[in-house]
Design a protein around this motif. Structure first.
Motif, PDB file in Angstrom:
ATOM      1  N   GLY A   8       0.895  -1.184  -0.024  1.00  8.71           N
ATOM      2  CA  GLY A   8      -0.115   0.005   0.055  1.00  8.71           C
ATOM      3  C   GLY A   8       0.765   1.271   0.191  1.00  8.71           C
ATOM      4  N   GLN A   9       1.973   1.171   0.332  1.00  9.17           N
ATOM      5  CA  GLN A   9       3.141   2.281   0.535  1.00  9.17           C
ATOM      6  C   GLN A   9       3.788   2.492  -0.773  1.00  9.17           C
ATOM      7  N   VAL A  10       3.614   1.668  -1.733  1.00  9.07           N
ATOM      8  CA  VAL A  10       4.609   1.656  -3.095  1.00  9.07           C
ATOM      9  C   VAL A  10       3.614   1.813  -4.277  1.00  9.07           C
ATOM     10  N   THR A  11       4.114   2.748  -5.149  1.00  9.57           N
ATOM     11  CA  THR A  11       3.363   3.094  -6.348  1.00  9.57           C
ATOM     12  C   THR A  11       4.182   2.171  -7.495  1.00  9.57           C
ATOM     13  N   PRO A  12       3.293   1.768  -8.647  1.00  9.88           N
ATOM     14  CA  PRO A  12       3.931   1.071  -9.952  1.00  9.88           C
ATOM     15  C   PRO A  12       4.840   2.201 -10.403  1.00  9.88           C
ATOM     16  N   SER A  13       5.867   1.456 -11.170  1.00 14.00           N
ATOM     17  CA  SER A  13       6.948   2.470 -12.102  1.00 14.00           C
ATOM     18  C   SER A  13       6.295   2.947 -12.997  1.00 14.00           C
ATOM     19  N   LEU A  14       6.066   4.392 -13.115  1.00 13.47           N
ATOM     20  CA  LEU A  14       5.420   5.176 -14.222  1.00 13.47           C
ATOM     21  C   LEU A  14       6.190   5.266 -15.414  1.00 13.47           C
ATOM     22  N   THR A  15       7.709   5.068 -15.279  1.00 17.04           N
ATOM     23  CA  THR A  15       8.276   5.014 -16.427  1.00 17.04           C
ATOM     24  C   THR A  15       7.918   3.782 -17.399  1.00 17.04           C
ATOM     25  N   LEU A  16       8.139   2.665 -16.370  1.00 18.31           N
ATOM     26  CA  LEU A  16       7.887   1.513 -17.120  1.00 18.31           C
ATOM     27  C   LEU A  16       6.285   1.325 -17.670  1.00 18.31           C
ATOM     28  N   ALA A  17       5.222   2.000 -16.746  1.00 17.32           N
ATOM     29  CA  ALA A  17       3.989   1.882 -17.263  1.00 17.32           C
ATOM     30  C   ALA A  17       3.738   2.853 -18.710  1.00 17.32           C
ATOM     31  N   ILE A  18       4.337   3.740 -18.704  1.00 21.31           N
ATOM     32  CA  ILE A  18       4.181   4.709 -19.837  1.00 21.31           C
ATOM     33  C   ILE A  18       4.823   3.962 -21.085  1.00 21.31           C
ATOM     34  N   SER A  20       5.164   0.842 -21.651  1.00 24.29           N
ATOM     35  CA  SER A  20       4.408  -0.091 -22.094  1.00 24.29           C
ATOM     36  C   SER A  20       3.394   0.483 -22.854  1.00 24.29           C
ATOM     37  N   LYS A  21       2.542   1.236 -22.508  1.00 25.76           N
ATOM     38  CA  LYS A  21       1.404   1.698 -22.926  1.00 25.76           C
ATOM     39  C   LYS A  21       1.928   2.376 -24.532  1.00 25.76           C
ATOM     40  N   ALA A  22       2.891   3.041 -24.478  1.00 25.68           N
ATOM     41  CA  ALA A  22       3.458   3.712 -25.759  1.00 25.68           C
ATOM     42  C   ALA A  22       3.823   2.300 -26.841  1.00 25.68           C
ATOM     43  N   LYS A  23       4.578   1.473 -26.146  1.00 32.19           N
ATOM     44  CA  LYS A  23       4.778   0.282 -26.925  1.00 32.19           C
ATOM     45  C   LYS A  23       3.406  -0.516 -27.558  1.00 32.19           C
ATOM     46  N   ALA A  24       2.479  -0.553 -26.520  1.00 30.00           N
ATOM     47  CA  ALA A  24       1.374  -1.216 -27.038  1.00 30.00           C
ATOM     48  C   ALA A  24       0.474  -0.516 -28.116  1.00 30.00           C
ATOM     49  N   MET A  25       0.393   0.852 -28.001  1.00 30.30           N
ATOM     50  CA  MET A  25       0.053   1.599 -28.874  1.00 30.30           C
ATOM     51  C   MET A  25       0.553   1.562 -30.237  1.00 30.30           C
ATOM     52  N   LYS A  26       1.855   1.227 -30.343  1.00 25.95           N
ATOM     53  CA  LYS A  26       2.765   1.122 -31.669  1.00 25.95           C
ATOM     54  C   LYS A  26       2.278  -0.101 -32.150  1.00 25.95           C
ATOM     55  N   ALA A  27       2.238  -1.242 -31.347  1.00 25.07           N
ATOM     56  CA  ALA A  27       1.888  -2.630 -31.690  1.00 25.07           C
ATOM     57  C   ALA A  27       0.628  -2.511 -32.404  1.00 25.07           C
ATOM     58  N   GLU A  28      -0.436  -1.577 -32.206  1.00 24.88           N
ATOM     59  CA  GLU A  28      -1.752  -1.655 -32.592  1.00 24.88           C
ATOM     60  C   GLU A  28      -1.738  -0.688 -33.840  1.00 24.88           C
ATOM     61  N   GLY A  29      -0.692  -0.056 -34.301  1.00 23.46           N
ATOM     62  CA  GLY A  29      -0.547   0.544 -35.560  1.00 23.46           C
ATOM     63  C   GLY A  29      -0.627   2.132 -35.419  1.00 23.46           C
ATOM     64  N   ASP A  31       0.581   5.778 -34.449  1.00 18.99           N
ATOM     65  CA  ASP A  31       1.662   6.354 -34.736  1.00 18.99           C
ATOM     66  C   ASP A  31       2.320   7.194 -33.528  1.00 18.99           C
ATOM     67  N   VAL A  32       2.987   6.607 -32.608  1.00 17.76           N
ATOM     68  CA  VAL A  32       3.174   7.270 -31.278  1.00 17.76           C
ATOM     69  C   VAL A  32       4.839   7.691 -31.539  1.00 17.76           C
ATOM     70  N   CYS A  33       4.919   8.746 -30.882  1.00 18.25           N
ATOM     71  CA  CYS A  33       6.257   9.487 -30.674  1.00 18.25           C
ATOM     72  C   CYS A  33       6.574   9.103 -29.214  1.00 18.25           C
ATOM     73  N   SER A  34       7.415   8.124 -28.888  1.00 15.10           N
ATOM     74  CA  SER A  34       7.768   7.791 -27.426  1.00 15.10           C
ATOM     75  C   SER A  34       8.983   8.512 -26.916  1.00 15.10           C
ATOM     76  N   PHE A  35       8.874   9.342 -25.860  1.00 10.23           N
ATOM     77  CA  PHE A  35      10.226   9.812 -25.184  1.00 10.23           C
ATOM     78  C   PHE A  35      10.058   9.353 -23.857  1.00 10.23           C
ATOM     79  N   SER A  36       9.443   8.065 -23.513  1.00  9.52           N
ATOM     80  CA  SER A  36       9.205   7.750 -22.195  1.00  9.52           C
ATOM     81  C   SER A  36      10.380   7.129 -21.662  1.00  9.52           C
ATOM     82  N   ALA A  37      10.643   5.571 -21.593  1.00  7.57           N
ATOM     83  CA  ALA A  37      11.720   5.268 -20.893  1.00  7.57           C
ATOM     84  C   ALA A  37      12.933   5.523 -21.485  1.00  7.57           C
ATOM     85  N   GLY A  38      14.058   5.642 -20.558  1.00  5.41           N
ATOM     86  CA  GLY A  38      15.323   5.939 -20.859  1.00  5.41           C
ATOM     87  C   GLY A  38      15.962   4.650 -21.309  1.00  5.41           C
TER      88      GLY A  38
END
Ligand code: GLU
Length: 387
Positions: A8-18, A20-29, A31-38
């Protein structure tokens, strides 16, 4: 189900969440420009891949020592000696599942309820969460754009209490890209020594430096500093090996032994043949690092110039790493709303600064190709002008 209270004290990693979301959007075709994970967009160097393939063919597919392959630990000790002037032996080093895991091992081995860990903000988002998982208390020290996002020796001194166990130092920094000068490192080392606390130096971006910026490892300042220093590093950023999951921790013998005990019950050894790739990364030509850096230099120049033409955005010039940390406060938006709308309206993925302890900013990683950078910044420009 009643989960453990630590969850309950810990939040998920937002870098990884974003990411994954950008990669999933790309996989759906989409056209995402992702500046998310390093995550450097370069392929892992061929000689590193060849070494791992050879290791596979030679049957290096078995359990190895939990601490890592002796040959890799020796190569890391040599690297720390040659590059960073740190006198570690094989026994002072544990090979971990990436830099993140090295820090996690450290927190579990060192931190317990009642312990305070000083973390300057903006910070890499996993530091406070790891401290909390270990049962400790993260103590966040805010820095400003005006101070170059650097903690001053006085700020550090004033934050130290009898409960302070560890200070987290990250230079070059994720997310701001700032680099402490050697003099600034020496001044911080003085406070660490006089207060007799420990410092963990996260040096994962040490090779990515611009305009003559210099990286000094705090452990190299003096013998007294060395005794109180723990080094965290890995292969992901310098050799474009993010998915390989090979990192390491170096430090005092007693502490490293404790992390090996923990790791022996958690993950055992890092993937054996991946470790042979890491050996090749250290033992062969370092030209790849320079080639990658040359590309980052061009991207950084472009991105800084382009941002300066967009109204209501500003960002300091980063001296290292591959991030720009853009101040969006003039837009009046929270960083979450800004990034959410930017993704929904313009298909541009960025990370909200609130995840790094700075809600007035957003982070863009320029470890991505020029086409994405050009298109993504045009879209960012359009987005900001539409607000
Ligand atoms: N460290 C990188 C970043 O900040 C990779 C993602 C993560 O582990 O947080 O984007």
């Amino acid at each position: 189900m009643k989960l453990a209270s630590r969850v309950g004290q810990v939040t998920p990693s937002l870098t990884l969440a974003i990411d994954s979301k950008a990669k999933a959007m790309k996989a759906e075709g989409i056209d995402v420009c992702s500046f998310s994970a390093g995550e450097p967009d370069f392929d892992t160097p061929q000689h590193v891949k060849d070494a791992a393939k050879l290791a596979l063919d030679q049957g290096k597919t078995r359990y190895g020592p939990a601490a890592g392959e002796p040959k890799l630990r020796d190569a890391i000790a040599k690297k720390l000696q040659n590059d960073n002037h740190l006198n570690y032996q094989r026994e002072n080093i544990i090979v971990t599942n990436g830099g993140k895991h090295s820090l996690f091992n450290l927190m579990l081995a060192l931190i317990e309820p009642g312990d305070e860990v000083i973390i300057p903000a903006p910070f890499w988002l996993s530091y406070p969460e790891m401290v909390k998982i270990a049962g400790g208390t993260p103590v966040i020290v805010n820095t400003t754009q005006a101070s170059g996002y650097k903690i001053t020796p006085d700020q550090l001194r004033q934050t130290i209490t009898p409960q302070t166990k560890l200070f987290v130092l990250n230079s070059p920094s994720n997310p701001t890209g700032m680099v402490y000068s050697p003099d600034e490192i020496r001044a911080l080392a003085e406070v660490v020594i006089e207060s007799d606390i420990l410092v963990v130096s996260d040096e994962i971006y040490e090779k990515i430096l611009y305009d003559g910026a210099e990286h000094l490892s705090i452990g190299a300042v003096s013998e007294e500093a060395f005794k109180r220093t723990i080094i965290s590093n890995g292969f992901a950023k310098a050799y474009s090996m993010t998915g390989w999951r090979v990192g390491y921790l170096a430090g005092p013998l007693e502490l490293i032994k404790a992390t090996i005990t923990i790791q022996s019950h958690a993950t055992s050894n890092v993937c054996t043949f991946a470790q042979y790739g890491a050996i090749a990364a250290l033992e062969n030509s370092q030209d790849f690092v320079q080639q990658m850096l040359d590309a980052f230099i061009g991207r950084r120049k472009f991105i800084l110039e382009r941002i300066s033409t967009i109204p209501n955005l500003s960002c300091p010039k980063p001296d290292g790493a591959f991030y720009v940390f853009i101040d969006i406060s003039k837009t009046g938006m929270t960083s979450i709303d800004f990034c959410k709308e930017l993704l929904e309206k313009q298909n541009v993925a960025a990370v909200p600064g609130v995840a790094f302890g700075a809600d007035q900013c957003i982070r863009l990683s320029y470890a991505t190709d020029m086409t994405t950078i050009e298109t993504g910044l045009d879209r960012l420009d359009k987005f900001v002008r539409s607000l």
